[in-house]
Enzyme design. Structure first.
Site, mmCIF file in Angstrom:
data_model
loop_
_atom_site.group_PDB
_atom_site.id
_atom_site.type_symbol
_atom_site.label_atom_id
_atom_site.label_comp_id
_atom_site.label_asym_id
_atom_site.label_seq_id
_atom_site.Cartn_x
_atom_site.Cartn_y
_atom_site.Cartn_z
ATOM 1 N N TYR B 49 0.852 -1.191 0.000
ATOM 2 C CA TYR B 49 0.000 0.000 0.000
ATOM 3 C C TYR B 49 0.887 1.240 0.000
ATOM 4 O O TYR B 49 1.948 1.252 0.613
ATOM 5 C CB TYR B 49 -0.928 -0.009 1.227
ATOM 6 C CG TYR B 49 -2.051 -1.023 1.131
ATOM 7 C CD1 TYR B 49 -3.329 -0.637 0.727
ATOM 8 C CD2 TYR B 49 -1.838 -2.360 1.424
ATOM 9 C CE1 TYR B 49 -4.361 -1.552 0.627
ATOM 10 C CE2 TYR B 49 -2.866 -3.292 1.321
ATOM 11 C CZ TYR B 49 -4.132 -2.887 0.928
ATOM 12 O OH TYR B 49 -5.154 -3.801 0.831
ATOM 13 N N GLU B 50 0.427 2.295 -0.674
ATOM 14 C CA GLU B 50 1.301 3.456 -0.877
ATOM 15 C C GLU B 50 1.668 4.174 0.421
ATOM 16 O O GLU B 50 2.627 4.930 0.470
ATOM 17 C CB GLU B 50 0.656 4.442 -1.855
ATOM 18 C CG GLU B 50 -0.628 5.060 -1.330
ATOM 19 C CD GLU B 50 -1.392 5.807 -2.409
ATOM 20 O OE1 GLU B 50 -1.080 5.642 -3.596
ATOM 21 O OE2 GLU B 50 -2.313 6.561 -2.054
ATOM 22 N N SER B 51 0.911 3.920 1.495
ATOM 23 C CA SER B 51 1.231 4.561 2.772
ATOM 24 C C SER B 51 2.496 3.966 3.402
ATOM 25 O O SER B 51 3.015 4.527 4.358
ATOM 26 C CB SER B 51 0.054 4.414 3.731
ATOM 27 O OG SER B 51 -0.285 3.055 3.891
ATOM 28 N N GLY B 52 2.964 2.830 2.911
ATOM 29 C CA GLY B 52 4.223 2.286 3.430
ATOM 30 C C GLY B 52 4.267 0.800 3.759
ATOM 31 O O GLY B 52 5.346 0.216 3.776
#
Lengths: 285, 257
Positions: B49-52
């Site tokens: 996921y792009e949040s990490g």
């Protein structure tokens, strides 16, 4: 060295009208309490910077603190639109909001360049998209080694970074963990840094390699338990997804929005522990 | 077993993901399909996921791209800067999984505005990480409901590039990723033609009429000469999907009125 200050004093001293302010936090650790204090102190003409404007920027924009927004994704995650942001862009209410947008990777590069003291960040991106047509600050450069065409994005250097963290020690060293987003990059890119924290402890005891902002890169540390609510603070409380869904209803009409802000933010004399206040949702209506 | 149009869309999208693939997941329909795949035929699917979070294994669907459970179930969580710079741009992603507000015949995507950019009818959330996912992932799957409003002759704004103007467009402008390999909708599955790259209907879901797909497409849609009917969702696929949705509803709750 960071000073331990009441949030109202930190905002009063460190956030000025017309400043470029980056309140960061990628879903996690969003600095709601600090944003509310900026609203209460009626700052004007701010340029707000943030990868993912969510409810706190919806509230700040709706209350008229900003005249410009630099961002990459503006929505209520998993719920839908930010109605106050849309009202500002689509109908110029409460004021005309200038918008400059990048993609997430573009914002990341701009923050990293700011933190690295470079004039611009570079990346593979934007080729073939319409974004450079509406944002003249997205340029391209040629790699001097391979000849490849790369995007160039000017560094972001906010006047103030505002972030929320789990804890700080009494000298103002700050420890952040979980989804850390771009808080470190934003803080190191900024001239001044305000950090609100869940708790201030005698000993921080960070594990090796932890994300720590040393006291000497932080301007002020402010105790604000529950200060990320309805976002969350890993190890302290969960994201209140119900509030994010409820905000969709509160924010749809200007009147209902203004009423909510008046009762819940403006009427308070200082930081409200929204988590304590709203964890029982029946009390919100 | 009876199923809805949304269910066969999600199941069909999930089936696209092979076990062991490294998948960069957008929130909403892509996240639902990717987690369904992980809970059925692809237990070793790596969700990023792009949040990490890298290797997230959530028990319920996240409402946001950064719900806490993504981090606590992940193999590791890195900064957002690292995710985009090292992992996505660095070429570590096999599959990008995206949604869209509008799509055109070459699978270019709009998530920015409906109407004029400076005076939009509807301001959409914007790019997020989609442009770089569309640019850099090994291949891209797009999942969205098919209507006249979403499948348009001309995008109001090109947020993320699919196959551009068609043909070898991606190669010409220097995009390293393979671009859209399939578009999965509630009516069928479209894939780019091998040379022209124009989206072609290759699968139609059971009970959907060709005229219906045509009516819900804003351009003159091409059909594959070997058009197949999508296999109906299995009892297991539906059971896992419904269970996941039920757990998610219980976890997030409904907003009080």
């Amino acid at each position: 060295m960071a000073r331990i200050l009441p949030l109202a004093d930190a905002v009063s001293e460190l956030v000025q009208d017309g400043d470029q302010v980056a309140c960061e936090g990628f879903t996690h650790l969003i600095p709601f309490a600090a944003g509310h204090e900026i609203i209460r102190q009626e700052r004007k003409n701010l340029t707000l910077v943030r990868m993912t404007p969510d409810l706190i920027y919806d509230q700040m924009i709706g209350m008229g603190v900003a005249n410009k927004l630099l961002f990459s994704w503006g929505g209520n995650p998993g719920v839908g639109s930010l109605h106050r942001l849309r009202d500002a862009i689509e109908r110029q209410w409460p004021t005309n909001l200038a918008v400059e947008e990048l993609s997430h990777a573009g914002m990341v590069q701009a923050y990293m360049a700011g933190a690295a003291g470079l004039p611009f960040g570079t990346m593979r991106g934007f080729t073939g998209t319409d974004l450079p047509k509406v944002n003249a600050r997205i340029k391209s450069i040629t790699c001097p080694f391979t000849g490849e065409n790369l995007a160039a994005i000017p560094a972001i250097r906010p006047d103030v970074a505002v972030i929320h963290a789990q804890k700080a020690d009494r000298t103002g060293n700050v420890l952040i963990w979980g989804i850390i987003g771009v808080q470190k990059e934003a803080a190191l890119a900024s001239k001044r840094v305000i950090v609100t924290v869940e708790e201030i402890v005698d000993r921080l005891e960070p594990p090796p390699n932890a994300c720590v902002l040393p006291s000497w890169v932080v301007s002020a540390v402010c105790l604000a338990p529950g200060g990320a609510y309805p976002s969350y603070a890993q190890g302290y409380y969960d994201r209140d997804n119900r509030f994010y869904q409820l905000w969709d209803k509160i924010s749809r009409s200007r009147e209902q929005f203004l009423h909510w802000m008046k009762v819940n933010v403006l009427a308070a004399s200082g930081p409200v522990n929204f988590r304590e206040k709203f964890s029982n949702m029946e009390r919100v209506a | 077993m009876h199923y809805s149009a949304d269910e066969i869309m999600t199941v069909s999208a999930a089936r696209m993901l092979r076990n062991g693939a490294v998948c960069f997941v957008g929130i909403g329909l892509p996240s639902k399909a990717a987690n369904l795949a992980r809970l059925t035929h692809a237990p070793e699917l790596v969700l990023i996921y792009e949040s990490g979070p890298i290797g997230a294994k959530p028990s319920v669907l996240p409402l946001s791209i950064g719900d806490g459970e993504l981090c606590t179930t992940a193999d590791t969580t890195v900064s957002t800067a690292e995710i985009f710079t090292f992992w996505l741009q660095g070429g570590k992603i096999d599959v990008g999984f995206l949604g869209a507000a509008q799509i055109d015949r070459f699978a270019n995507i709009n998530t920015t505005v409906i109407g004029d950019y400076d005076r939009p009818t509807v301001r959409l959330p914007g790019a997020g990480g989609a442009p770089e996912i569309a640019g850099s992932a090994g291949e891209v799957f797009i999942v969205l409901r098919q209507t006249q409003k979403t499948f348009v002759e001309r995008l109001d704004f090109v947020t993320s590039v699919g196959h551009g103007e068609g043909g070898d467009y991606r190669k010409r402008i220097g995009l390293l990723g393979g671009g859209p390999a399939a578009v999965i909708t509630d009516l069928g599955i479209l894939r780019p033609h091998p040379t022209s790259k124009e989206l072609t209907l290759t699968n139609i879901h059971p009970g959907v009429a060709i005229d219906q797909v045509r009516a819900m497409t804003g351009w003159s849609l091409s059909f594959s000469s070997s058009l197949e009917i999508t296999p109906a969702p299995t009892t297991e696929e539906l059971a896992v999907l419904r269970d996941l949705e039920q757990r998610t509803a219980t976890a997030h709750g409904a907003a009080p009125v």
